[in-house]
Enzyme design. Structure first.
Site, PDB file in Angstrom:
ATOM      1  N   TYR A  56       0.735  -1.217  -0.068  1.00  0.00           N
ATOM      2  CA  TYR A  56       0.166  -0.025  -0.100  1.00  0.00           C
ATOM      3  C   TYR A  56       0.974   1.378   0.184  1.00  0.00           C
ATOM      4  CZ  TYR A  56      -2.937  -3.557   1.687  1.00  0.00           C
ATOM      5  OH  TYR A  56      -3.613  -4.835   1.886  1.00  0.00           O
ATOM      6  N   TYR A 109     -12.728  -7.309   5.960  1.00  0.00           N
ATOM      7  CA  TYR A 109     -11.735  -7.606   5.208  1.00  0.00           C
ATOM      8  C   TYR A 109     -11.204  -8.700   5.235  1.00  0.00           C
ATOM      9  CZ  TYR A 109      -6.759  -7.302   3.458  1.00  0.00           C
ATOM     10  OH  TYR A 109      -5.676  -7.581   2.843  1.00  0.00           O
ATOM     11  N   ASP A 168     -13.369 -16.305   8.733  1.00  0.00           N
ATOM     12  CA  ASP A 168     -12.099 -16.052   8.352  1.00  0.00           C
ATOM     13  C   ASP A 168     -11.336 -15.584   9.667  1.00  0.00           C
ATOM     14  OD1 ASP A 168      -9.835 -14.540   8.000  1.00  0.00           O
ATOM     15  OD2 ASP A 168     -10.795 -13.314   6.377  1.00  0.00           O
ATOM     16  N   LYS A 188      -1.958 -16.179   8.429  1.00  0.00           N
ATOM     17  CA  LYS A 188      -1.039 -15.368   9.532  1.00  0.00           C
ATOM     18  C   LYS A 188      -0.171 -16.159  10.650  1.00  0.00           C
ATOM     19  CE  LYS A 188      -2.727 -10.759   8.526  1.00  0.00           C
ATOM     20  NZ  LYS A 188      -3.750 -10.513   7.704  1.00  0.00           N
TER      21      LYS A 188
HETATM   22  C1  LIG Z   1      -4.423 -10.497   6.482  1.00  0.00           C
HETATM   23  C2  LIG Z   1      -5.632 -11.145   6.315  1.00  0.00           C
HETATM   24  C3  LIG Z   1      -6.107 -11.732   5.284  1.00  0.00           C
HETATM   25  C4  LIG Z   1      -5.277 -11.878   4.082  1.00  0.00           C
HETATM   26  O1  LIG Z   1      -4.163 -12.803   4.142  1.00  0.00           O
HETATM   27  P1  LIG Z   1      -2.707 -12.699   3.236  1.00  0.00           P
HETATM   28  O2  LIG Z   1      -1.887 -13.507   3.805  1.00  0.00           O
HETATM   29  O3  LIG Z   1      -2.334 -11.390   3.521  1.00  0.00           O
HETATM   30  O4  LIG Z   1      -3.163 -13.179   1.905  1.00  0.00           O
HETATM   31  C5  LIG Z   1      -7.511 -12.319   5.022  1.00  0.00           C
HETATM   32  N1  LIG Z   1      -8.463 -12.069   6.009  1.00  0.00           N
HETATM   33  C6  LIG Z   1      -8.183 -11.526   7.293  1.00  0.00           C
HETATM   34  C7  LIG Z   1      -8.814 -11.281   8.464  1.00  0.00           C
HETATM   35  C8  LIG Z   1      -6.744 -11.023   7.335  1.00  0.00           C
HETATM   36  O5  LIG Z   1      -6.427 -10.191   8.524  1.00  0.00           O
END
Ligand SMILES: *Cc1c(COP(=O)(O)O)cnc(C)c1O
Length: 431
Positions: free
Chosen positions: A17, A144, A245, A274
C-alpha cells in the site's frame, strides 16, 4: 545496508500500500529476536505488530528454527500433486484436533487471501454440484478478507482500498455491520439488515463470510458474540454455509484459541493463515466439512479445481507443526490474559483524552481510535525514534504484540502511544 541500498529500495521496490513516487521511506531491519527488531543502525526496537499478527511467539524462536533446520535437511519442497509427506500429514492431524469436529477436510495454500479464494470457490462448486447456480456471497460491512479478487469482492466496498476495482468485482451482498460491541449490551436491531438480505436472497446466496468477533483492517471493531450466534441460526434456517475468516484472529489472539469460541458457534468452512507458522513462512489452510468436501467431489468435474505449486510446502508445514506444539503447552492463554489485563490498565484511561474517540481491548489486541487521521510519515518516525514499532492506519493506533512480551516491554509500547497522543504534530488536525 549502504546508502545505495536504501536508495535502490526507494526507487525500485514496491512496499505494501505504498506509492513508487515519494514513498514514506522504509526502515531497514537486519535481524529480529524475541520482541525486538534490530535496525541497521544497530538500534533495537520493540515490535508491537508481530509482523501483522503473525510472530506470536516472537522472532528467531529456537524451537521454530530447529523445526525448519530439521526439515530443510530432508527436503524444502516437493510437489503435492500425487505426492504426500509427513509434515503435511502431521499438520493436518493437529489442525483437525484443534478445531471443531465437523471440520475434517483440509486444503493447504500459500496465503490468507488464497485461503479465502479457495473457500469461495469451494462453495461455488458445492452449489453447482447440487445443480444450483449460486454465486453471490453475503457478508457485513467493514470486513476485510484479503487483496485477491474474490477476497476483495467480499471486503467492505466503501471502506476498503478496493474501491478502485469495484465495477470489476462480483456483485456481493453487504449487510450493515453490527454496532453492539463486544463488551457492551447486545442490541437486537443489529440483526435487521442481515436478516432482511438473507431472507430476500436466500436462494441466490452461495455462502456467508465473516471475520468472527474482530473486524481487522476494516476498522478494528470487536462485535457482540450474540450477533455471531444469530447469524449462525439464520444461516442454518436458510441452509446457507458459513465461512469464518480466522486468518488474523486464529491461534489465541483474542484470548480464545479461535475467536468463534467466544460465541460458541462453528462454521462450515474455516480459513486460517497469518500466525499459523508463528510468523516464519507463508502458509494458509481452508478447513471444511465432510459434507461439503464430498458434495464438491461429486460434481461434474469430480474434484476441487485448485492446486498451488507450493501447496503444503514441507518447510512451512514443519514449522506450523512446531508452532502448534508451542501453543499446546498452553502458555499462550496465560500470556494473552496477562497482556489483556495490562492493556486495559494502561490504555482504557485514554478514553478521556481529547484526541481519543474510543479504546478497545480484546485478548492481546489493543486499539486506540483517534479523533484525527495520523500523519503516517511523522508518527512512524516518532515511534521508531522512541524505540517501538507500531504501524497505525487512518485514525487507528493499535498493537498486537507477540504473546511473549514482558510487562516492561508492553509498558514501553503503551507509554509511547500515550506520548504520541500528546503530540499534536503527529495528527492531521483538519481531518
Ligand atoms: C491478512 C488477512 C487476510 C489476507 O491474508 P494474506 O496472507 O495477507 O493474503 C485475510 N483475512 C484477514 C482477516 C486478514 O487479516
Amino acid at each position: 545496508m549502504s546508502q545505495s541500498d536504501t536508495i535502490f529500495d526507494y526507487k525500485h521496490i514496491w512496499h505494501p500500500y505504498s506509492p513508487m513516487i515519494n514513498p514514506i521511506p522504509s526502515y531497514s531491519v537486519i535481524s529480529a529476536k524475541g520482541v525486538y527488531l534490530k535496525l541497521k543502525n544497530k538500534k533495537n526496537i520493540i515490535d508491537g505488530m508481530s509482523s501483522w499478527w503473525s510472530a506470536i511467539h516472537g522472532y528467531n524462536h529456537p524451537f521454530l528454527n530447529r523445526a525448519l533446520k530439521k526439515q530443510i535437511k530432508k527436503m524444502s519442497h516437493v510437489m503435492f500433486g500425487g505426492i504426500t509427506h509427513p509434515p503435511a500429514i502431521a499438520l493436518c492431524r493437529q489442525l483437525i484436533a484443534l478445531t471443531p469436529k465437523k471440520l475434517e477436510c483440509i486444503f493447504l495454500s500459500d496465503s490468507g487471501s488464497v485461503a479465502i479464494e479457495v473457500a469461495i470457490k469451494m462453495l461455488i462448486q458445492y452449489w453447482q454440484s447440487l445443480g444450483q447456480k449460486r454465486k453471490q456471497f453475503l457478508t457485513i460491512r467493514n470486513g476485510y478478507h484479503g487483496d485477491t479478487f474474490a477476497a476483495m469482492s467480499v471486503s467492505d466496498p466503501k471502506n476498503s482500498f478496493h474501491k478502485i476495482y469495484n465495477n470489476l468485482l462480483p456483485n456481493n451482498l453487504f449487510a450493515d455491520a453490527p454496532v453492539s460491541s463486544f463488551h457492551k449490551k447486545w442490541q437486537k436491531n443489529d440483526l435487521i439488515s442481515f436478516k432482511k438480505i438473507i431472507e430476500e436472497n436466500s436462494l441466490k446466496i452461495a455462502g456467508v463470510i465473516l471475520e468472527p468477533i474482530v473486524q481487522g483492517v476494516g476498522g478494528m471493531n470487536f462485535y457482540h458474540p450474540t450477533y455471531l450466534k444469530k447469524i449462525k441460526t439464520l444461516c442454518n434456517d436458510h441452509h446457507i454455509p458459513l465461512i469464518f475468516d480466522e486468518i488474523a484472529t486464529g491461534f489465541g489472539r483474542t484470548g480464545r484459541l479461535f475467536a468463534f469460541e467466544h460465541a460458541d458457534v462453528t462454521p462450515d468452512i474455516l480459513c486460517l493463515g497469518k500466525s499459523i507458522t508463528g510468523g516464519t513462512i507463508t502458509l494458509a489452510a481452508t478447513l471444511t466439512s465432510r459434507h461439503i468436501a464430498n458434495t464438491i467431489s461429486m460434481s461434474e468435474v469430480g474434484c476441487f479445481m485448485h492446486g498451488p505449486t507450493y501447496m503444503a510446502n514441507p518447510l512451512a508445514c514443519a514449522v506450523a507443526n512446531a508452532n502448534i506444539k508451542i501453543l499446546k503447552t498452553n502458555q499462550w492463554k496465560t500470556q494473552v490474559d496477562k497482556i489483556e489485563k495490562q492493556l486495559s490498565q494502561n490504555l482504557l484511561p485514554l478514553i478521556n483524552h481529547p484526541y481519543v474517540i474510543d479504546v478497545r481491548i480484546l485478548g492481546a489486541i489493543g486499539v486506540v481510535e483517534c479523533s484525527h487521521l495520523v500523519n503516517m510519515f511523522l508518527i512512524q518516525k516518532f515511534f521508531v525514534d522512541n524505540g517501538v514499532w507500531i504501524r497505525p492506519f487512518k485514525k487507528l493506533i493499535y498493537i498486537v504484540p507477540p504473546y511473549i512480551i514482558n510487562p516492561d516491554q508492553l509498558n514501553k509500547l503503551t507509554n509511547v502511544i500515550i506520548e504520541a497522543l500528546d503530540n499534536k504534530s503527529l495528527f492531521i488536525l483538519n481531518s
